[in-house]
Design a protein around this motif. Structure first.
Motif, PDB file in Angstrom:
ATOM      1  N   ALA A  18     -12.391  -1.963 -15.596  1.00  0.00           N
ATOM      2  CA  ALA A  18     -11.103  -1.379 -15.982  1.00  0.00           C
ATOM      3  C   ALA A  18     -11.202  -0.908 -17.419  1.00  0.00           C
ATOM      4  N   ARG A  19     -10.225  -0.159 -17.869  1.00  0.00           N
ATOM      5  CA  ARG A  19     -10.245   0.312 -19.257  1.00  0.00           C
ATOM      6  C   ARG A  19      -9.696  -0.733 -20.217  1.00  0.00           C
ATOM      7  N   GLY A  20      -8.960  -1.669 -19.688  1.00  0.00           N
ATOM      8  CA  GLY A  20      -8.462  -2.775 -20.505  1.00  0.00           C
ATOM      9  C   GLY A  20      -8.645  -4.047 -19.701  1.00  0.00           C
ATOM     10  N   CYS A  21      -8.093  -5.147 -20.198  1.00  0.00           N
ATOM     11  CA  CYS A  21      -8.188  -6.405 -19.457  1.00  0.00           C
ATOM     12  C   CYS A  21      -7.531  -6.242 -18.090  1.00  0.00           C
ATOM     13  N   GLU A  22      -8.339  -6.429 -17.059  1.00  0.00           N
ATOM     14  CA  GLU A  22      -7.855  -6.240 -15.688  1.00  0.00           C
ATOM     15  C   GLU A  22      -6.562  -6.992 -15.412  1.00  0.00           C
ATOM     16  N   GLU A  23      -6.560  -8.289 -15.720  1.00  0.00           N
ATOM     17  CA  GLU A  23      -5.405  -9.119 -15.387  1.00  0.00           C
ATOM     18  C   GLU A  23      -4.200  -8.786 -16.268  1.00  0.00           C
ATOM     19  N   CYS A  24      -4.453  -8.508 -17.549  1.00  0.00           N
ATOM     20  CA  CYS A  24      -3.325  -8.184 -18.434  1.00  0.00           C
ATOM     21  C   CYS A  24      -2.664  -6.887 -18.004  1.00  0.00           C
ATOM     22  N   LEU A  25      -3.471  -5.897 -17.593  1.00  0.00           N
ATOM     23  CA  LEU A  25      -2.883  -4.650 -17.135  1.00  0.00           C
ATOM     24  C   LEU A  25      -1.995  -4.903 -15.924  1.00  0.00           C
ATOM     25  N   ARG A  26      -2.435  -5.835 -15.066  1.00  0.00           N
ATOM     26  CA  ARG A  26      -1.695  -6.110 -13.840  1.00  0.00           C
ATOM     27  C   ARG A  26      -0.362  -6.779 -14.134  1.00  0.00           C
ATOM     28  N   ILE A  27      -0.355  -7.709 -15.094  1.00  0.00           N
ATOM     29  CA  ILE A  27       0.881  -8.453 -15.351  1.00  0.00           C
ATOM     30  C   ILE A  27       1.662  -7.868 -16.514  1.00  0.00           C
ATOM     31  N   GLY A  28       1.149  -6.774 -17.117  1.00  0.00           N
ATOM     32  CA  GLY A  28       1.872  -6.132 -18.196  1.00  0.00           C
ATOM     33  C   GLY A  28       1.821  -6.906 -19.500  1.00  0.00           C
ATOM     34  N   SER A  29       0.780  -7.710 -19.674  1.00  0.00           N
ATOM     35  CA  SER A  29       0.618  -8.450 -20.917  1.00  0.00           C
ATOM     36  C   SER A  29      -0.252  -7.642 -21.878  1.00  0.00           C
ATOM     37  N   MET A  30      -0.420  -8.128 -23.096  1.00  0.00           N
ATOM     38  CA  MET A  30      -1.293  -7.434 -24.034  1.00  0.00           C
ATOM     39  C   MET A  30      -2.394  -8.367 -24.496  1.00  0.00           C
ATOM     40  N   TRP A  31      -3.385  -7.757 -25.151  1.00  0.00           N
ATOM     41  CA  TRP A  31      -4.545  -8.536 -25.567  1.00  0.00           C
ATOM     42  C   TRP A  31      -4.860  -8.201 -27.014  1.00  0.00           C
ATOM     43  N   VAL A  32      -5.754  -9.005 -27.597  1.00  0.00           N
ATOM     44  CA  VAL A  32      -6.201  -8.761 -28.966  1.00  0.00           C
ATOM     45  C   VAL A  32      -7.531  -8.008 -28.960  1.00  0.00           C
ATOM     46  N   HIS A  33      -8.530  -8.591 -28.302  1.00  0.00           N
ATOM     47  CA  HIS A  33      -9.822  -7.933 -28.153  1.00  0.00           C
ATOM     48  C   HIS A  33     -10.254  -8.012 -26.700  1.00  0.00           C
ATOM     49  N   ASP A  90     -28.304  -2.082 -26.268  1.00  0.00           N
ATOM     50  CA  ASP A  90     -28.016  -2.304 -24.853  1.00  0.00           C
ATOM     51  C   ASP A  90     -26.543  -2.664 -24.666  1.00  0.00           C
ATOM     52  N   THR A  91     -25.670  -1.699 -24.970  1.00  0.00           N
ATOM     53  CA  THR A  91     -24.246  -1.979 -24.870  1.00  0.00           C
ATOM     54  C   THR A  91     -23.657  -1.245 -23.665  1.00  0.00           C
ATOM     55  N   THR A  92     -22.452  -1.633 -23.289  1.00  0.00           N
ATOM     56  CA  THR A  92     -21.778  -1.030 -22.148  1.00  0.00           C
ATOM     57  C   THR A  92     -20.829   0.057 -22.646  1.00  0.00           C
ATOM     58  N   PRO A  93     -21.096   1.319 -22.282  1.00  0.00           N
ATOM     59  CA  PRO A  93     -20.215   2.388 -22.761  1.00  0.00           C
ATOM     60  C   PRO A  93     -18.802   2.243 -22.216  1.00  0.00           C
ATOM     61  N   GLN A  94     -17.823   2.627 -23.016  1.00  0.00           N
ATOM     62  CA  GLN A  94     -16.444   2.564 -22.546  1.00  0.00           C
ATOM     63  C   GLN A  94     -16.196   3.645 -21.510  1.00  0.00           C
ATOM     64  N   ASP A  95     -15.310   3.330 -20.613  1.00  0.00           N
ATOM     65  CA  ASP A  95     -15.017   4.206 -19.487  1.00  0.00           C
ATOM     66  C   ASP A  95     -13.996   5.279 -19.869  1.00  0.00           C
ATOM     67  N   GLY A  96     -13.375   5.119 -20.999  1.00  0.00           N
ATOM     68  CA  GLY A  96     -12.341   6.043 -21.427  1.00  0.00           C
ATOM     69  C   GLY A  96     -11.518   5.370 -22.493  1.00  0.00           C
ATOM     70  N   PRO A  97     -10.460   6.025 -22.936  1.00  0.00           N
ATOM     71  CA  PRO A  97      -9.627   5.416 -23.967  1.00  0.00           C
ATOM     72  C   PRO A  97      -9.040   4.088 -23.492  1.00  0.00           C
ATOM     73  N   ILE A  98      -9.049   3.094 -24.366  1.00  0.00           N
ATOM     74  CA  ILE A  98      -8.514   1.789 -24.015  1.00  0.00           C
ATOM     75  C   ILE A  98      -6.990   1.827 -24.139  1.00  0.00           C
ATOM     76  N   PRO A  99      -6.299   1.467 -23.073  1.00  0.00           N
ATOM     77  CA  PRO A  99      -4.822   1.468 -23.145  1.00  0.00           C
ATOM     78  C   PRO A  99      -4.329   0.412 -24.131  1.00  0.00           C
ATOM     79  N   ARG A 100      -3.297   0.749 -24.845  1.00  0.00           N
ATOM     80  CA  ARG A 100      -2.728  -0.185 -25.827  1.00  0.00           C
ATOM     81  C   ARG A 100      -1.252  -0.352 -25.540  1.00  0.00           C
ATOM     82  N   PHE A 101      -0.746  -1.526 -25.801  1.00  0.00           N
ATOM     83  CA  PHE A 101       0.659  -1.770 -25.542  1.00  0.00           C
ATOM     84  C   PHE A 101       1.478  -1.738 -26.811  1.00  0.00           C
ATOM     85  N   ILE A 102       0.768  -1.741 -27.950  1.00  0.00           N
ATOM     86  CA  ILE A 102       1.507  -1.835 -29.219  1.00  0.00           C
ATOM     87  C   ILE A 102       1.577  -0.447 -29.867  1.00  0.00           C
TER      88      ILE A 102
END
Ligand SMILES: [Zn+2]
Ligand SMILES: [Zn+2]
Ligand SMILES: [Zn+2]
Length: 102
Positions: A18-33, A90-102
């Motif tokens: 996912a582009r952000g935390c899978e579970e947080c996106l589902r429950i509409g919560s936010m994350w720090v990192h 050996d890093t994982t490229p981002q899939d797109g812009p990370i959604p932010r809630f703030i």
């Protein structure tokens, strides 16, 4: 005392789930990192976030290695050995812009 990680061979190339935390996106919560699991690509949130989904993912799956993911910073963390891992390029490229809630 330098601890080493015995799981380096388990690090695989993954595609972020996912582009952000899978579970947080589902429950509409936010994350720090964000953290991405280097076994399966699960994207979860760090321990400063309210729900700590990356750590929960480790407890549920025993996937040992996660990578800092916002943006990829070239380091990982082994939950089992509790050591930082230098991933170099050996890093994982981002899939797109990370959604932010703030
Ligand atoms: Zn390890
Ligand atoms: Zn989360
Ligand atoms: Zn995983």
């Amino acid at each position: 005392m330098t601890k080493t990680c015995s799981h380096l061979s388990q690090i695989v190339k993954v595609h972020p789930s996912a582009r952000g935390c899978e579970e947080c996106l589902r429950i509409g919560s936010m994350w720090v990192h964000l953290r991405v699991c280097r076994s399966c690509g699960h994207v979860g949130c760090c321990d400063e976030s309210p729900h700590r989904h990356a750590t929960r993912h480790f407890r549920e799956t025993d996937h040992p290695i996660m990578e800092g993911y916002d943006p990829p910073e070239g380091w990982g963390w082994c939950y089992v050995d509790e050591v930082m891992i230098d991933l170099g390029g050996d890093t994982t490229p981002q899939d797109g812009p990370i959604p932010r809630f703030i």
